[in-house]
Design a protein around this motif. Structure first.
Motif, PDB file in Angstrom:
ATOM      1  N   LEU A 108       4.151  11.253   0.927  1.00  0.00           N
ATOM      2  CA  LEU A 108       5.306  10.760   1.496  1.00  0.00           C
ATOM      3  C   LEU A 108       6.308  10.440   0.462  1.00  0.00           C
ATOM      4  N   LEU A 109       7.598  10.999   0.353  1.00  0.00           N
ATOM      5  CA  LEU A 109       8.332  10.840  -1.014  1.00  0.00           C
ATOM      6  C   LEU A 109       8.913   9.209  -0.487  1.00  0.00           C
ATOM      7  N   LEU A 110       9.118   8.402  -1.644  1.00  0.00           N
ATOM      8  CA  LEU A 110       9.539   7.139  -1.567  1.00  0.00           C
ATOM      9  C   LEU A 110      10.591   6.941  -2.497  1.00  0.00           C
ATOM     10  N   ASN A 111      11.649   6.983  -2.241  1.00  0.00           N
ATOM     11  CA  ASN A 111      12.790   6.401  -3.029  1.00  0.00           C
ATOM     12  C   ASN A 111      13.998   5.442  -2.485  1.00  0.00           C
ATOM     13  N   GLY A 137       3.315   7.503   9.724  1.00  0.00           N
ATOM     14  CA  GLY A 137       2.537   8.241   9.067  1.00  0.00           C
ATOM     15  C   GLY A 137       1.924   7.592   7.818  1.00  0.00           C
ATOM     16  N   VAL A 138       2.095   6.248   7.655  1.00  0.00           N
ATOM     17  CA  VAL A 138       1.596   5.720   6.318  1.00  0.00           C
ATOM     18  C   VAL A 138       0.085   5.279   6.644  1.00  0.00           C
ATOM     19  N   ARG A 139      -0.847   5.881   5.799  1.00  0.00           N
ATOM     20  CA  ARG A 139      -2.176   5.733   6.041  1.00  0.00           C
ATOM     21  C   ARG A 139      -3.071   5.416   4.640  1.00  0.00           C
ATOM     22  N   CYS A 140      -4.030   4.634   4.987  1.00  0.00           N
ATOM     23  CA  CYS A 140      -4.801   4.196   3.659  1.00  0.00           C
ATOM     24  C   CYS A 140      -5.508   5.404   3.368  1.00  0.00           C
TER      25      CYS A 140
END
Length: 176
Positions: A108-111, A137-140
């Motif tokens: 996942l691209l985070l900016n 979609g954020v998953r450990c």
């Protein structure tokens, strides 16, 4: 009124489930692992793939038998360590991944344009902490690529805390 909720996927079972089952010689690992997953009351997730991989490696039986006894979480963690795996509960099912690797799928691209809030930090041990908008979609165990002014790189999410407030604009995830 303010209501605070704290929850975790399979958290109660992970803390409380116990097991005590003796197995005779040549019991398959698959039998023992499925019993532990049933004791947790969660789905089998990718258990079949892990068992298949262990069978190919020739380590899928207990030649002299064994007794699995105690907290299920401890027994699963001991198994995972011995097989160089990490174990967790994701979406109501057991999930094993190779130690140090990430869940499948793209990072996942985070900016600042895609939901990154504040400036991420990295401590002396290389642990990144970042705050982001709630993004599906954020998953450990999943990957995140940070593209910030001072920090750039791809990291595996080890911990995620979701926070939301219906009376404010606070809807974010804090990840490590």
């Amino acid at each position: 009124w303010v209501t605070h909720l704290t929850s975790g996927d399979g958290e109660k079972a992970w803390r409380n489930a116990k097991i005590h089952i003796p197995y005779g010689a040549k019991t398959s690992l698959d039998t023992a692992l499925r019993a532990m997953v049933r004791a947790l009351g969660v789905g089998e997730g990718n258990l079949g793939k892990v068992v298949s991989k262990l069978k190919q490696a020739g380590s899928a039986i207990f030649p002299a038998g064994t007794t699995i006894s105690g907290p299920v979480s401890r027994e699963l963690q001991l198994f995972a360590e011995s097989a160089d795996l990490d174990v967790s509960i994701q979406d109501g099912a057991i999930k094993f991944i190779d130690r140090g690797n990430a869940l499948g799928g793209s990072a996942l691209l985070l900016n600042s344009d895609t939901g990154l809030l504040d400036a991420p930090t990295v401590d002396n041990e290389g642990v990144l902490t970042a705050k982001m908008l709630m993004i599906p979609g954020v998953r450990c165990g999943g990957l995140v690529t940070i593209d910030a002014e001072r920090i750039k790189g791809t990291y595996r999410i080890e911990k995620a805390v979701w926070s939301g407030d219906t009376s404010s604009t606070d809807w974010y995830i804090e990840i490590e």
